[in-house]
Every structure is written in structure tokens, then in C-alpha cells.
Design an enzyme around this catalytic site. Structure first.
Site, PDB file in Angstrom:
ATOM      1  N   GLY A 120       0.834  -1.198   0.000  1.00  0.00           N
ATOM      2  CA  GLY A 120       0.000   0.000   0.000  1.00  0.00           C
ATOM      3  C   GLY A 120       0.864   1.241   0.000  1.00  0.00           C
ATOM      4  O   GLY A 120       2.087   1.165   0.166  1.00  0.00           O
ATOM      5  N   LYS A 121       0.281   2.369  -0.216  1.00  0.00           N
ATOM      6  CA  LYS A 121       1.001   3.645  -0.100  1.00  0.00           C
ATOM      7  C   LYS A 121      -0.036   4.743   0.042  1.00  0.00           C
ATOM      8  O   LYS A 121      -1.166   4.597  -0.422  1.00  0.00           O
ATOM      9  CB  LYS A 121       1.833   3.892  -1.359  1.00  0.00           C
TER      10      LYS A 121
END
Ligand code: NAD
Length: 431
Positions: A120-121
Site C-alpha cells: 500500500g502507499k
């Protein structure tokens, strides 16, 4: 952190722009590995695109009483191997496209080192250098509140990235805990020690570089004692890597930061340089060194080059002038795919970012584990577990590279993609 603009204003502009586009580069690396793995189109479809992208508009009251609306993102590229994992970046240039590319890289990074996370980011388009601490706190708490159903210890665990830090994580942890009605330390990693952070986290990425460089040096028959090292970006990652490699007997011959570079072919005194950098907030002006111009640092003759500043530093334009035998990518995406081809042809062993700098996310995983079990490890335990994971991951990638006769980068992507696809098949998501 200052970043290069992908535009040159020259005729070659669009080609260079393409070379420097992170999403395009992530796609190229993925596709080359997917072709080698002979991946079925169905799998490619599942893992090519992010699983979920959330965009929020964040109204924040500024110190002068006015309101500003910021755009925030959180992308979960994959949640097949576990909760999404990845940092949150505050920068004026943050875009959905960039966050998507960085989220995919996190999926591959976690899979390469075999930790039970997806990728994720997050990011907020803002200029933290022009915001007060109070404004940053209000922005962070609004972002967290709006993402309350997206993040969580079992679903998506953020961490610091460019322009976010321990304090940012403390605010996120506190806001999340207020909503949960109890303390939830494991919702973020990279927290202060007093709030459930892990010993060894600050040094983890640089220490991880040491462990993989040791293995790479053995592979090419390079003795670390007396080996010449150049570090671009003497920040957290670069300075720790330099310090630990110097303890192994290597010679730091050049180092740089955003203000400029310095060199001494006979070796810089690393402990003294650390003191100078802490005092003056730059390596520039270090006694006994000569100044070197910014990017030229990469071309200084050395055995081991550690780009630990920014993306897109080694490109088509300068790769041919690099003389290092090992490049250990501390930064994310410092080498473009075009530059990679040149380096591979020249026989340079490039330890790709998704392996070389994965020590950080590995100790973040340890932090999450410690928070969940409520039992904290000694620093030597953290470091020993990190060493075991980095060394075995290096050899997993090495085996893949030798078996398929590909670069370490493609091998790392192949290994990562294979692990994600195996998880998809076992879970039956494919059906
Ligand atoms: P940092 O802010 O502590 O250090 C960055 C350093 O790069 C600073 O010394 C800065 O002056 C220097 N720099 C910036 N622009 C430069 C330029 N144009 N030329 C030369 N030097 C320049 O950041 P960090 O945590 O050390 O991260 C460095 C890189 O490593 C980033 O790309 C980051 O995404 C990546 N990374 C960090 C971690 C981590 O755990 N900190 C983990 C994985 C990857």
C-alpha cells in the site's frame, strides 16, 4: 525532500519524461518479470492494477483562520498476502499515479523478503515546509479520520515516507485509537519508542543494506576490507549504511546530500563525518575533503555505490560512466530501466531497491508483531532477525537470477510475483 522534475524542456523531453515516469517504470519491470514467468493473463489482470484506491478531500483550518482543502490518497495495491503495508508521503507533487506505482513496489518488496503483508502507499499533496506543526497535525488527523475504514492493523498499516516521521505516526495512532476507543499501537509503524516503536527501526534500512552488500561482495569475490564506497544521500539510510560498512573495513571515498558532495580518495573519517553532518546538517565543508558537484558523485570510481537519495538518479545519460562493481539501491527507483540495461551489460551487480532497502519494512513488520504481542525485543534480537531475513532473501533472489539467467532486479520481481500468485492460487481468489 527536493525531487527532480521529469521535464527537460528539450526536444528529447518526452522520451526523458517517459524514462523518469515511476508508474511506467514499475509497469516495465513487472511486465518483463511476468513474461519470464509465463504468467497467465488472468493473474496479470489481478495483480497489475491496485485493488483499491481512495481519494479524500481534506478541509483543514490554517493558522490564520482560513480553510484549505488538501487532496489525500491511499492505495492498496495488494492484500493477498496480508494487510497492505506502506508509507504516507507529504509532498506538493504527490499524485494518484505516483502513489499507485509506490504501492505496487511495496507489494513486491514485502513478497521478496517473505513478510506477511501486501502493498500500500498513501500521500497528501501539500507543502510541509510551508506549514506549521499545528497545521500538519490537523491535516494528519483529518486524513486519518477520513481513512478510518481503510487503514487498520488487520487491513492496511501505514508508516513514514518522504516528509512524514515518528510524530506523524504518533498523531495517526492517536486519532485511530480515539475512534477505536482503546489504544491501537499496531495501526502504524515507525512510531516513537515510547508509543510502541521498535528498537533498531531507525537503522534498519541502512543495516539491511550492509547485510545484502556483504553477500554481494562474497558473490563477486570483493573483500569489503578496503573496498571503496560512495554514498549519494547522506541521510538516514545512506549514513547508517556508510557507518556500518566502514565498521566492516570499507573506505567511504565520497558522500553527498542535497547541498553538495565531498570526496577523499584515501577515505573519509566516517564517525567524524557523522558528527559534522549532525552539527552542520550537511556533509559539505567536512575538513580534509574536496568538494564534488552534485550528480558527479555517482561517477566517482568505487567498488560499491549506494544511491540513497531520490528516484531517477542513474539514467541513460550517466549509467555508462559508472564504474562501481556493486550498486545497492537505498532509495526507491534510483535506476531507470534504460540505465539498468547499460549496467547489466557492463556486469555491474545491481541489488534492486525491493531487496536492498527492504530492511526498513522488515523491521516495521517486527514492530507490528511486537505491538500485537505486547512484548518488546532487545535490539540485538531485532538485528539478528533482520540479518537472517536479508541474507536468506538475497540468496533466494540469487538462485532465481542464476536459474533464469536474469538480473537481480528481474529475479527479485519474478520471486515476488511468484509468491503473490501462489497466494492467489492457494486462497482461490482466482476462482
Ligand atoms: P532522509 O531524508 O533521511 O535522507 C535523504 C538524503 O538525501 C538527505 O541527506 C538529503 O539531503 C539527500 N538528498 C536529497 N536530494 C538530494 C540530491 N539531489 N542529491 C544528493 N542528495 C540528496 O531520507 P531517508 O529515510 O534516508 O531515505 C532516502 C531514500 O531511501 C528515499 O528514497 C526513501 O524513499 C528510501 N527509503 C527509505 C527507507 C527508510 O527506512 N528510511 C526505507 C526504504 C527506502
Amino acid at each position: 525532500m527536493e525531487r527532480p522534475t521529469p521535464s527537460t524542456g528539450m526536444d528529447m523531453g518526452s522520451e526523458i519524461q517517459r524514462e523518469l515516469n515511476p508508474l511506467e517504470n514499475a509497469r516495465l519491470q513487472f511486465e518483463e518479470a511476468a513474461v519470464r514467468l509465463k504468467l497467465d493473463q488472468s493473474f496479470i489482470q489481478i495483480i497489475k492494477e491496485p485493488r483499491r484506491a481512495t481519494i479524500v478531500k481534506l478541509p483543514v483550518q490554517m493558522d490564520d483562520g482560513s480553510f484549505r482543502v488538501f487532496t489525500g490518497y491511499r492505495v492498496q495495491h495488494s492484500i493477498i498476502r496480508g494487510p497492505a503495508k506502506g508509507g504516507i508521503r507529504y509532498h506538493p507533487d504527490v499524485t494518484l499515479e505516483e502513489v499507485m506505482a509506490l504501492a505496487a513496489w511495496m507489494t513486491w518488496k514485502c513478497a521478496v523478503v517473505g513478510i506477511p503483508f501486501g502493498g500500500g502507499k498513501g500521500g497528501v499533496a501539500c507543502d510541509p515546509g510551508k506549514m506549521s506543526k499545528g497545521e500538519l497535525e490537523r491535516l494528519t488527523r483529518r486524513y486519518t479520520a477520513d481513512m478510518i475504514d481503510v487503514i487498520g492493523p488487520e487491513s492496511d498499516v501505514p508508516a513514514p515516507d518522504v516528509n512524514t516521521n515518528e510524530q506523524t505516526m504518533a498523531w495517526i495512532m492517536d486519532t485511530y485509537s480515539m475512534h477505536a476507543r482503546h489504544t491501537v499501537t499496531s495501526v502504524v509503524t515507525g512510531k516513537p519508542l515510547a508509543l510502541g516503536g521498535s528498537l533498531g527501526r531507525r537503522e534498519a534500512t541502512g543495516r539491511g543494506i550492509l547485510f545484502v552488500v556483504r553477500e554481494a561482495a562474497k558473490r563477486i569475490g570483493l573483500d569489503l576490507k578496503g573496498a571503496k564506497v560512495v554514498v549519494q544521500g547522506f541521510g538516514n539510510v545512506g549514513s547508517v549504511a556508510a557507518e556500518l560498512l566502514a565498521k566492516d573495513g570499507a573506505l567511504l571515498v565520497a558522500a553527498s546530500d542535497v547541498q553538495g558532495g565531498i570526496m577523499n580518495p584515501n577515505g573519509l573519517d566516517v564517525p567524524a563525518l557523522l558528527g559534522h553532518a549532525a552539527k552542520h546538517r550537511t556533509v559539505v565543508g567536512f575538513p580534509g575533503s574536496t568538494p564534488v558537484d552534485g550528480k558527479k558523485i555517482l561517477e566517482i570510481p568505487c567498488d560499491i555505490l549506494i544511491p540513497a537519495a531520490l528516484e531517477n538518479q542513474i539514467t541513460n545519460a550517466n549509467a555508462g560512466r559508472i564504474s562501481a562493481r556493486i550498486i545497492a539501491e537505498g532509495a526507491n527507483g534510483p535506476t531507470t530501466p534504460q540505465a539498468d540495461k547499460i549496467l547489466n551489460k557492463a556486469g555491474v551487480l545491481v541489488i534492486p531497491d525491493i531487496l536492498a532497502n527492504s530492511g526498513g519494512v522488515t523491521v516495521s513488520y517486527f514492530e507490528w508483531v511486537q505491538d500485537r504481542q505486547g512484548l518488546f525485543w532487545r535490539e540485538d534480537e531485532v538485528n539478528a532477525r533482520l540479518e537472517q531475513i536479508m541474507v536468506s532473501s538475497f540468496h533466494d533472489v540469487e538462485r532465481m537470477a542464476d536459474e533464469h539467467k536474469v538480473s537481480f532486479r528481474i529475479a527479485a520481481f519474478m520471486l515476488a510475483i511468484k509468491r503473490v500468485v501462489d497466494a492467489i492460487q492457494l486462497r482461490g481468489v482466482y476462482a
